[in-house]
Design an enzyme around this catalytic site. Structure first.
Site, PDB file in Angstrom:
ATOM      1  N   HIS A   1       1.669   2.359  -7.497  1.00 39.44           N
ATOM      2  CA  HIS A   1       0.494   3.130  -7.106  1.00 39.44           C
ATOM      3  C   HIS A   1       0.275   3.050  -5.602  1.00 39.44           C
ATOM      4  CE1 HIS A   1      -0.930  -1.003  -7.393  1.00 39.44           C
ATOM      5  NE2 HIS A   1      -1.955  -0.661  -6.629  1.00 39.44           N
TER       6      HIS A   1
ATOM      7  N   ASP B   1      -3.180   2.494  -3.362  1.00 32.93           N
ATOM      8  CA  ASP B   1      -4.511   1.996  -3.744  1.00 32.93           C
ATOM      9  C   ASP B   1      -5.563   3.105  -3.779  1.00 32.93           C
ATOM     10  OD1 ASP B   1      -3.916  -0.639  -4.291  1.00 32.93           O
ATOM     11  OD2 ASP B   1      -4.081  -1.249  -2.194  1.00 32.93           O
TER      12      ASP B   1
ATOM     13  N   HIS C   1       3.101   0.709  -4.060  1.00 30.66           N
ATOM     14  CA  HIS C   1       3.420  -0.701  -4.278  1.00 30.66           C
ATOM     15  C   HIS C   1       3.147  -1.073  -5.721  1.00 30.66           C
ATOM     16  CE1 HIS C   1      -0.891  -0.723  -3.416  1.00 30.66           C
ATOM     17  NE2 HIS C   1      -0.968  -1.849  -4.100  1.00 30.66           N
TER      18      HIS C   1
ATOM     19  N   ARG D   1      -8.095  -9.772  -1.421  1.00 28.60           N
ATOM     20  CA  ARG D   1      -7.725  -8.484  -0.807  1.00 28.60           C
ATOM     21  C   ARG D   1      -8.919  -7.863  -0.107  1.00 28.60           C
ATOM     22  NH1 ARG D   1      -6.010  -3.210  -4.081  1.00 28.60           N
ATOM     23  NH2 ARG D   1      -7.978  -2.434  -3.272  1.00 28.60           N
TER      24      ARG D   1
HETATM   25  C1  SIN Z   1      -2.705  -4.522  -5.462  1.00 22.54           C
HETATM   26  O1  SIN Z   1      -2.261  -3.574  -6.075  1.00 22.54           O
HETATM   27  O2  SIN Z   1      -3.503  -4.378  -4.531  1.00 22.54           O
HETATM   28  C2  SIN Z   1      -2.262  -5.924  -5.813  1.00 22.54           C
HETATM   29  C3  SIN Z   1      -0.848  -6.156  -5.480  1.00 22.54           C
HETATM   30  C4  SIN Z   1      -0.432  -7.554  -5.770  1.00 22.54           C
HETATM   31  O3  SIN Z   1      -1.208  -8.330  -6.326  1.00 22.54           O
HETATM   32  O4  SIN Z   1       0.705  -7.901  -5.470  1.00 22.54           O
END
Ligand code: SIN
Length: 305
Positions: free
Chosen positions: A120, A122, A277, A292
């Site tokens: 995806h 974000d 990612h 995050r």
């Molecule tokens: C995310 O999608 O922001 C998390 C990615 C992760 O935990 O590696």
């Protein structure tokens, strides 16, 4: 807090081809990703360093800093040097830190997936999806839990001219329906480390160009993903599906990707405007905990505005 009150790009990137003087930049893969060294993100970094980091993000899409130790307020301060906070709907923030979310899977949660384990970009379902995400590793499993990123500029460039021309005229339909609508609540409830509150607002749809023009580099990038893109404007579902299925597979081919093996203290900073990612969910029996922060972006621009 008003997002509009703050400039979207407080400190512009150093110019293209810039000779890095304040940081070191070492690529980790041919497609994307570089380790940025020589700085402590918890300190008060001057504008020249921030401009070099922003240049490195534009050049490598995702950059990694090793050996950092950021309290939530320090991570927020670092994030804000790159732009205002981006809204993070559905996910309960860390107590006392509304701009920080905890990305956690507990050891006893034997799921075959984890937060973010489908490819995806974000929150691509938002009208103005975030530019940047900054993830700080607090606790990592002894193996597994890597994160992968795939370069969507290369994904677009590696298509034939005929396919590129067709895609440039298409509009994707994005929605959080398959992640945060009430039907997904039982799945989120299985994760004790994170509090996710689904609601019917997740059924809303948002249109974005299938090929977006990057606001800072001008490069064309594919902007569809299997998590949030649910259709193509003007296409019947049975027509959209094969096109999207092709793009979902094409856009995350291994040669477009880099992969990061996390160590405690690592920080990854990536550009959602030109990357997808995913997190690997292969660490059952072990805890993984990250913080995050998310930096605001702009409405994606189409090739033919
Ligand atoms: C995310 O999608 O922001 C998390 C990615 C992760 O935990 O590696």
């Amino acid at each position: 807090m008003s997002v509009a009150a703050e400039p979207l790009i407080p400190i512009p990137a150093a110019s293209r081809g810039h000779d890095y003087r304040r940081v070191t930049v070492a690529p980790i893969a041919g497609a994307c990703g570089a380790v940025v060294g020589g700085i402590d993100l918890a300190t008060d970094l001057d504008d020249a360093v921030i401009a070099e980091i922003r240049r490195a993000v534009l050049d490598h899409q995702v950059v990694f800093f090793r050996g950092q130790r950021l309290a939530p307020e320090q991570q927020v301060a670092f994030s804000r040097r790159f732009g205002p906070f981006s809204p993070v709907p559905f996910i309960e923030p860390v107590a006392g830190h509304p701009e920080v979310i905890a990305v956690v899977r507990e050891a006893e949660e034997s799921q075959e997936f984890t937060f973010g384990s489908l490819w995806h970009s974000d929150f691509s379902f938002l009208p103005q999806p975030p530019f940047g995400s900054i993830l700080h590793a607090l606790e990592v499993p002894p193996y597994g839990g890597d994160t992968l990123w795939a370069n969507q500029v290369l994904a677009f460039r590696s298509l034939s001219p005929g396919m590129q021309a067709m895609l440039e005229g298409l509009t994707g339909i994005h929605s959080a329906v398959n992640a945060y609508s009430p039907k997904m609540q039982p799945i989120h409830d299985a994760f004790s480390g994170m509090t996710v509150r689904t609601d019917d607002g997740a059924n809303a749809v948002q249109q974005h160009p299938v090929v977006r023009v990057h606001a800072e580099t001008g490069r064309k990038a594919l902007f569809v993903n299997v998590q949030y893109t649910i259709g193509l404007d003007g296409f019947a579902p049975h027509e959209a599906k094969p096109v999207l299925d092709f793009l979902f597979a094409h856009s995350v081919r291994p040669e477009l990707a880099c992969r990061w093996r996390w160590e405690v203290g690592d920080v990854a900073f990536w550009d959602n405007r030109c990357l997808q990612h995913m997190a690997m969910a292969d660490f059952t029996g072990h805890r993984r905990a990250m913080h995050r922060t998310t930096v605001a972006g702009e409405a994606p621009a189409a090739v033919h505005a």
